[in-house]
Write a protein that holds these residues in place. Structure first.
Motif, PDB file in Angstrom:
ATOM      1  N   PRO A  27      -0.573  -1.241   9.317  1.00 38.88           N
ATOM      2  CA  PRO A  27      -0.392  -1.752   7.950  1.00 38.88           C
ATOM      3  C   PRO A  27       0.514  -0.823   7.133  1.00 38.88           C
ATOM      4  CG  PRO A  27      -2.723  -1.643   8.512  1.00 38.88           C
ATOM      5  CD  PRO A  27      -1.981  -1.003   9.629  1.00 38.88           C
ATOM      6  N   MET A  28       1.311  -1.421   6.248  1.00 37.08           N
ATOM      7  CA  MET A  28       2.304  -0.616   5.543  1.00 37.08           C
ATOM      8  C   MET A  28       1.711   0.339   4.523  1.00 37.08           C
ATOM      9  SD  MET A  28       5.926  -2.443   5.484  1.00 37.08           S
ATOM     10  CE  MET A  28       6.519  -1.116   4.535  1.00 37.08           C
ATOM     11  N   ARG A  29       0.437   0.117   4.174  1.00 34.60           N
ATOM     12  CA  ARG A  29      -0.170   1.066   3.229  1.00 34.60           C
ATOM     13  C   ARG A  29      -0.312   2.461   3.830  1.00 34.60           C
ATOM     14  NH1 ARG A  29      -5.306  -0.511   5.483  1.00 34.60           N
ATOM     15  NH2 ARG A  29      -5.114  -2.756   5.319  1.00 34.60           N
ATOM     16  N   THR A  30      -0.227   2.545   5.165  1.00 35.62           N
ATOM     17  CA  THR A  30      -0.319   3.856   5.806  1.00 35.62           C
ATOM     18  C   THR A  30       1.043   4.552   5.885  1.00 35.62           C
ATOM     19  OG1 THR A  30       0.054   2.954   8.019  1.00 35.62           O
ATOM     20  CG2 THR A  30      -2.218   3.026   7.266  1.00 35.62           C
ATOM     21  N   TYR A  31       2.108   3.872   5.415  1.00 33.86           N
ATOM     22  CA  TYR A  31       3.462   4.422   5.545  1.00 33.86           C
ATOM     23  C   TYR A  31       3.744   5.452   4.457  1.00 33.86           C
ATOM     24  CZ  TYR A  31       4.974   0.807   8.889  1.00 33.86           C
ATOM     25  OH  TYR A  31       5.129  -0.002   9.976  1.00 33.86           O
ATOM     26  N   SER A  32       4.523   6.468   4.826  1.00 26.09           N
ATOM     27  CA  SER A  32       5.039   7.390   3.810  1.00 26.09           C
ATOM     28  C   SER A  32       6.293   6.766   3.200  1.00 26.09           C
ATOM     29  CB  SER A  32       5.394   8.720   4.460  1.00 26.09           C
ATOM     30  OG  SER A  32       6.467   8.521   5.354  1.00 26.09           O
ATOM     31  N   ASN A  33       6.772   7.354   2.107  1.00 31.62           N
ATOM     32  CA  ASN A  33       7.999   6.864   1.481  1.00 31.62           C
ATOM     33  C   ASN A  33       9.173   6.883   2.457  1.00 31.62           C
ATOM     34  OD1 ASN A  33       7.159   6.071  -0.994  1.00 31.62           O
ATOM     35  ND2 ASN A  33       7.569   8.031  -1.993  1.00 31.62           N
ATOM     36  N   GLY A  34       9.217   7.936   3.261  1.00 31.27           N
ATOM     37  CA  GLY A  34      10.297   8.046   4.237  1.00 31.27           C
ATOM     38  C   GLY A  34      10.255   6.909   5.248  1.00 31.27           C
ATOM     39  N   MET A  35       9.048   6.585   5.707  1.00 29.50           N
ATOM     40  CA  MET A  35       8.906   5.505   6.686  1.00 29.50           C
ATOM     41  C   MET A  35       9.303   4.159   6.087  1.00 29.50           C
ATOM     42  SD  MET A  35       5.310   6.818   8.214  1.00 29.50           S
ATOM     43  CE  MET A  35       4.908   5.615   9.477  1.00 29.50           C
TER      44      MET A  35
END
Lengths: 262, 221
Positions: free
Chosen positions: B120-128
């Motif tokens: 899920p994208m909520r686990t993404y950092s800004n860089g990702m």
């Protein structure tokens, strides 16, 4: 002219993308989504049947009581799902307005199509079961029946859309709306027919457009039943007015969304 | 090509006041050039980018666009955080009518997100997020890429990769870029547009533009 077709093609594509996405979130993760879709009407029908058997009441019209409740619960569910699935439509689609081709109305249309198809398939499932059970034979006017069911979900959705707009300005509207829905369930004919009501009550309930839809639905569904109560134009006019208000309201909320930081 | 004709844009603030972003501006953006947009905080650079993209309509006036414009690539909207990167990608492909498999292959290669694509994208950092957004928009092939601040994120290797990818597109595509980072602006821009006092002014010389911007910033401070 070709411009219009091009725009329509883009909109169709966006709606299709939303349908697939919503399908994925609802049914893709677990089988629970299907389970609820199938069993939700059943709980309503069985609960009503239980209450009626406890107070020793039979079906209000000359059909099996389960089938009678089926024709009440399904349109009611289409209406109420329409209302509830629109309550967060503006906030939840706001981030996607980043894509210039996406409009809130695409999300509204996609949700209506997906929800209607789901409940429609569930309906067929029920009717097949009821047919083999020997309770159900056939629908008097299938095409009209489907049309009225569609009107139920569209009516619910535009009602819900107006609510979603009001909510942005008065957040407490949502508790009022859920109260209103609870009252509406009891006065919309899910478990009675309008012609059996005392005329004084009938005159008041005439203003409830959902009752018109349910009476209309039963009249085109059953061979032996023709309601003297409903006026098809009344819920349609209500629906068009609410639809206009909802869509116009959604336009006006765009600057509001920015203030709320959505 | 993009042209503003008497475009005005205001915002109503929660205090009830109006903030003006643009006031009856007619402006023709230079074609086939990478444009760096500068302006003070709150001048409305992101809004300007959203107007260019068509994500937001102007209050009055007309915006004429020819060619395919990307959505504004930024940290904000565009992705559903509860869905995985791949599911978001599918959605974007569908609304842009792009070939799903081709895009997916490209994004896998470019973003180097690997297994994270199915998280899920909520686990993404800004860089990702930036890597996914860049990969996705590069794969869809726009004529103009609209980039809001995200250029400066990520490790040097990825920055280099993005730069090379946009460099390779120079013949067919251009950038319109909003950034506070002068290094990014210098890296990418051919011309500078400054948004100040509800107006747009253009500087063909990047250094001259940056100088004007810095003097404005100095005055404001």
């Amino acid at each position: 002219m070709s411009e219009i077709f091009k725009a329509l093609a883009v909109q169709a594509r966006v709606v299709y993308a939303f349908i697939l996405r919503d399908m994925h979130t609802r049914f893709g993760r677990s089988r629970l989504g299907y389970f609820w879709a199938v069993f939700e009407p059943l709980t309503g029908i069985l609960a009503l049947a239980l209450v009626f058997s406890m107070i020793d009441r039979g079906s209000p019209i000359n059909v099996d009581i389960h089938l009678f409740f089926f024709t009440g619960i399904i349109p009611w569910q289409l209406f109420s799902r329409g209302v509830s699935m629109m309550s967060n439509v503006i906030e939840s689609s706001a981030p996607l307005l980043t894509y210039p081709q996406v409009k809130v109305v695409d999300v509204v249309i996609a949700r209506i199509i997906l929800e209607f198809s789901t409940i429609f398939i569930v309906c067929i499932l029920y009717l097949v079961v009821l047919y083999f059970w020997g309770i159900f034979d056939r629908v008097e006017n299938l095409l009209m029946s489907i049309t009225v069911l569609m009107l139920c979900i569209i009516f619910g959705s535009v009602f819900g859309l107006v609510g979603a707009v009001i909510k942005l300005y008065f957040p407490s509207y949502m508790s009022f709306q859920s109260l209103l829905l609870r009252v509406l369930f009891f006065i919309s004919g899910a478990f009675f027919v309008a012609d059996s009501l005392p005329s004084a009550v009938k005159d008041i309930l005439w203003y409830n457009p959902v009752l018109h839809l349910l009476e209309w639905q039963r009249s085109v569904f059953f061979y032996g039943f023709e309601s003297q109560f409903y006026e098809p134009m009344y819920p349609i006019v209500c629906m068009l007015c609410l639809g206009f208000l909802g869509l116009a309201g959604e336009r006006l909320t765009r600057s509001k969304l920015r203030q709320l930081g959505i | 090509m993009i042209e503003f004709i008497k475009v005005s844009k205001h915002y109503k603030l929660s205090s009830g006041d109006y903030r003006t972003i643009l006031d009856e501006i007619s402006f023709k953006f230079p074609e086939h050039k990478n444009i760096g947009i500068l302006g003070m905080n709150g001048a409305g650079k992101s809004t300007l980018l959203r107007l260019i993209a068509g994500s937001e309509p102007p209050d009055s006036g007309r915006i004429i666009r020819t060619g395919r414009f990307s959505w504004p690539l930024g940290f904000g909207g565009g992705f559903n955080n509860n869905l995985s990167g791949e599911e978001n990608l599918r959605f974007v492909c569908r609304i842009y009518n792009a070939d799903l498999h081709q895009v997916l292959d490209y994004v896998r290669e470019f973003s180097e997100l690997g297994g994270a694509l199915t998280e899920p994208m909520r686990t993404y950092s800004n860089g990702m997020r930036a890597r996914l957004a860049f990969g996705l928009s590069l794969a869809i092939e726009f004529d103009v890429y609209l980039i809001d601040e995200v250029m400066a994120v990520g490790d040097p290797v990825f920055r280099k990769k993005s730069k090379a990818a946009f460099e390779a597109r120079r013949q067919t595509a251009s950038l319109i870029l909003v950034s506070h980072d002068m290094r990014t602006i210098r890296d990418y821009s051919d011309v500078i547009i400054i948004l100040n006092n509800y107006e747009l002014s253009i500087f063909e010389d990047v250094e001259a533009g940056i100088k004007v911007y810095e003097s404005l910033a100095g005055v404001k401070r």
